[in-house]
Write an enzyme that holds these catalytic residues in place. Structure first.
Site, mmCIF file in Angstrom:
data_model
loop_
_atom_site.group_PDB
_atom_site.id
_atom_site.type_symbol
_atom_site.label_atom_id
_atom_site.label_comp_id
_atom_site.label_asym_id
_atom_site.label_seq_id
_atom_site.Cartn_x
_atom_site.Cartn_y
_atom_site.Cartn_z
ATOM 1 N N TYR A 29 0.787 -1.227 0.000
ATOM 2 C CA TYR A 29 0.000 0.000 0.000
ATOM 3 C C TYR A 29 0.823 1.284 0.000
ATOM 4 C CZ TYR A 29 -4.120 -2.850 0.885
ATOM 5 O OH TYR A 29 -5.126 -3.766 0.769
ATOM 6 N N LEU A 30 2.133 1.175 0.218
ATOM 7 C CA LEU A 30 2.960 2.369 0.328
ATOM 8 C C LEU A 30 3.839 2.521 -0.898
ATOM 9 C CD1 LEU A 30 4.018 2.048 4.077
ATOM 10 C CD2 LEU A 30 2.101 3.328 3.101
#
Length: 602
Positions: A560-561
């Site tokens: 997600y990053l």
């Protein structure tokens, strides 16, 4: 060359962003990455694959199948109702799965026990089924002891024995772990098929304890190039099917029996195609920041719409944006009561006019993905609170909260706002935005590398909490904390002793100054300083360890990053990238490491 490419890329990016030409930015960033990567790896020089055709040629050896079951020695017995019992090989193999887990908390859970016993009975012979009636009369202790001893033997192997195993693993990797994709040798991610065993699941999964059956070649579909050599199945077997589909990137596929879902053998995350897909995902999330204000204005307008469907859609998107909720309809199976935003029921929320000193509070309590409990109390805007009261009016607890919308319709609406936008993109956007904001807030000048790493983990933890990435405390947590605290205590004692020696050195130098006493004084001062720095490092480790006890940082970091945020932060603050990413992760995010400078902001 790298510096020049980076300068050109950054210049065009800034110009394009000012004009909001997001797709042009994406193209420039991609081709910069491709050009930079050629310095070390020619795979990237061929550029981006099309949306349909992923490759032109693909050749591989197929999956590696785990070895067949090796029966227990004759002196190791299963006991039923106090009597030794000889089992058929298939039944005995399943017994070993359970026996190996006797010291794990799973085998103490009723759901695990019931699922195991039910599936085990289905694999028994008629004679065994007549005799074995209840799990409580089964004695697995001798088998458990046998495997504990085998485990100890492996731990106590000689260096030579370990080397033999290492060489065998290298041989298998060389034979099965690589493929030829468009003429390039690419690493395969998971070439070993998972051996049979008992399903564990995460959280309180309703299928824990069920039998994961052995995968046979007849279950496996092979995907390879039309003109490539088809991998040979194990002797005496054949593949379920062989296909030549260059619009997908998987090499082999089969249906696992627990959920009936397809599973795949894929390329390693460090491969060109995987890196390209990763990069595209984060570019889509970055494009959202140019549109997010207009989307937020729209869903706020929807809150007061005369149409109930629009109101529900507006509140749902608000939850997805504010709380990073998954869209929903992502159940593991029909019996796993997992929900997301669109599938929330009335029973999953409680409205509080005032709670904990705040107004318009919503209390969430439901099982999310992987049966992980989501519990949160959050203040919402007044109009959202009014709408929620309207949505639950005249409904039973088991009724849908959002009964006028579905995940498909919601994602369709989001896609109309911005091509490629889904609820998952919102989740990625908010996760990456949170990391960037937290890093900017928590990192200050003058920090040591260890303090910066603690700040990074705290920023990552904020994302993990936002995304509800939980884990059970590791079994070794208490022991490792105790060892760390013992080290801290020992270091404090060393500092006390060093301070005493420093005090004595100061007194000696004051009473009889000399070059020798001065050097000794400086030596003792440095010793105190060095030990104090070591103590600080240990205390930072203790803080980090405690704060990460039940939070899973890996999921957000990998999925997600935007890796460009991390790489830019490392470069700007002189933190070695290997302190944040391990070797596997550095391979996965090679595209970001190559293309990102210290001035990048998500």
């Amino acid at each position: 060359m790298k510096t020049c490419l980076r300068f050109i890329s950054r210049f065009i990016y800034i110009s394009a962003e000012r004009n909001k030409v997001a797709s042009f930015v994406s193209s420039v960033r991609y081709y910069y990455a491709a050009a930079a990567k050629t310095l070390s790896d020619c795979r990237w020089e061929e550029g981006k694959s099309s949306d349909t055709q992923k490759w032109s040629s693909l050749e591989h050896k197929g999956p590696y199948f785990p070895p067949e079951y090796e029966p227990l020695p004759d002196n190791i017995c299963f006991y039923y109702d106090g009597q030794p019992m000889k089992l058929s090989p298939a039944t005995e193999e399943i017994v070993t799965f359970y026996a190996k887990m006797l010291d794990h908390e799973y085998t103490s859970k009723e759901v695990f026990q019931n699922n195991f016993f039910s599936d085990w009975k289905e694999e028994m012979t008629k004679e065994e089924r007549k005799l074995i009636k209840t799990l409580s009369k089964c004695d697995f202790s001798q088998i458990h002891k046998y495997f504990v001893e085998k485990s100890e033997e492996r731990k106590n192997m000689t260096k030579e024995e370990k080397q033999v195993l290492k060489e065998e693993a290298s041989r298998l990797m060389e034979e099965y772990g690589f493929c030829l994709l468009d003429g390039h040798r690419e690493k395969i991610g998971n070439f070993k098929l998972e051996p049979p065993g008992l399903f564990r699941g995460r959280g309180e999964h309703p299928k824990m304890g069920k039998l994961k059956k052995r995968i046979q070649p007849e279950d496996v579909t092979i995907n390879c190039g039309q003109d490539s050599k088809i991998p040979a199945p194990p002797a005496g077997h054949r593949w379920k099917r062989v296909q030549h589909d260059n619009t997908v990137t998987w090499l082999a596929s089969w249906l696992e029996n627990i959920h009936g879902r397809p599973k795949y053998i894929m390329l390693n995350p460090s491969s060109k195609l995987k890196g390209e897909k990763d990069w595209q995902k984060y570019e889509t999330a970055r494009r959202l920041k140019m549109k997010v204000d207009s989307i937020r204005k729209q869903y706020r307008r929807d809150w007061t719409s005369r149409e109930m469907k629009s109101r529900q859609r507006g509140v749902a998107i608000y939850f997805i944006d504010k709380l990073a909720l998954r869209a929903g309809n992502e159940k593991d199976d029909e019996s796993a009561d997992t929900v997301g935003c669109c599938s929330l029921r009335v029973e999953h929320i409680t409205l509080h006019r005032r709670l904990d000193g705040q107004e318009h509070m919503v209390e969430f309590d439901f099982l999310g993905k992987d049966s992980i409990r989501y519990y949160n109390k959050v203040p919402v805007e007044k109009q959202v609170f009014k709408n929620l009261k309207l949505f639950i009016k005249h409904k039973d607890p088991e009724d849908d909260l959002f009964d006028r919308i579905t995940t498909v319709k919601l994602n369709k609406t989001l896609n109309e706002c911005m091509p490629g936008l889904t609820a998952k993109v919102f989740r990625t956007f908010n996760a990456s935005t949170t990391l960037q904001d937290q890093l900017n807030k928590l990192t200050t000048e003058g920090m040591t590398v260890e303090e910066k790493i603690l700040s990074y983990n705290r920023a990552n933890r904020a994302v993990a909490i936002l995304c509800n990435h939980q884990r059970a405390a590791p079994k070794t947590f208490e022991k490792s904390m105790q060892l760390l605290q013992e080290k801290i205590q020992k270091k404090k004692e060393q500092i006390e002793e060093a301070k005493k020696e420093l005090k004595e050195a100061k007194k000696a130098h004051k009473d009889a100054p000399s070059d020798k006493s001065k050097k000794l004084l400086e030596k003792k001062e440095k010793a105190v300083q060095r030990l104090s720095e070591q103590l600080k490092k240990l205390q930072l480790q203790e803080t980090d360890h405690e704060e990460n006890k039940v939070i899973a940082l890996g999921t957000s970091k990998l999925n997600y990053l935007d890796a460009c945020i991390t790489v830019a932060w490392c470069k700007k603050h002189q933190v070695p990238v290997e302190k944040i990413y391990n070797k596997t992760q550095r391979d996965k995010f090679a595209w970001a490491i190559d293309m990102t400078d210290e001035n990048f902001q998500f």
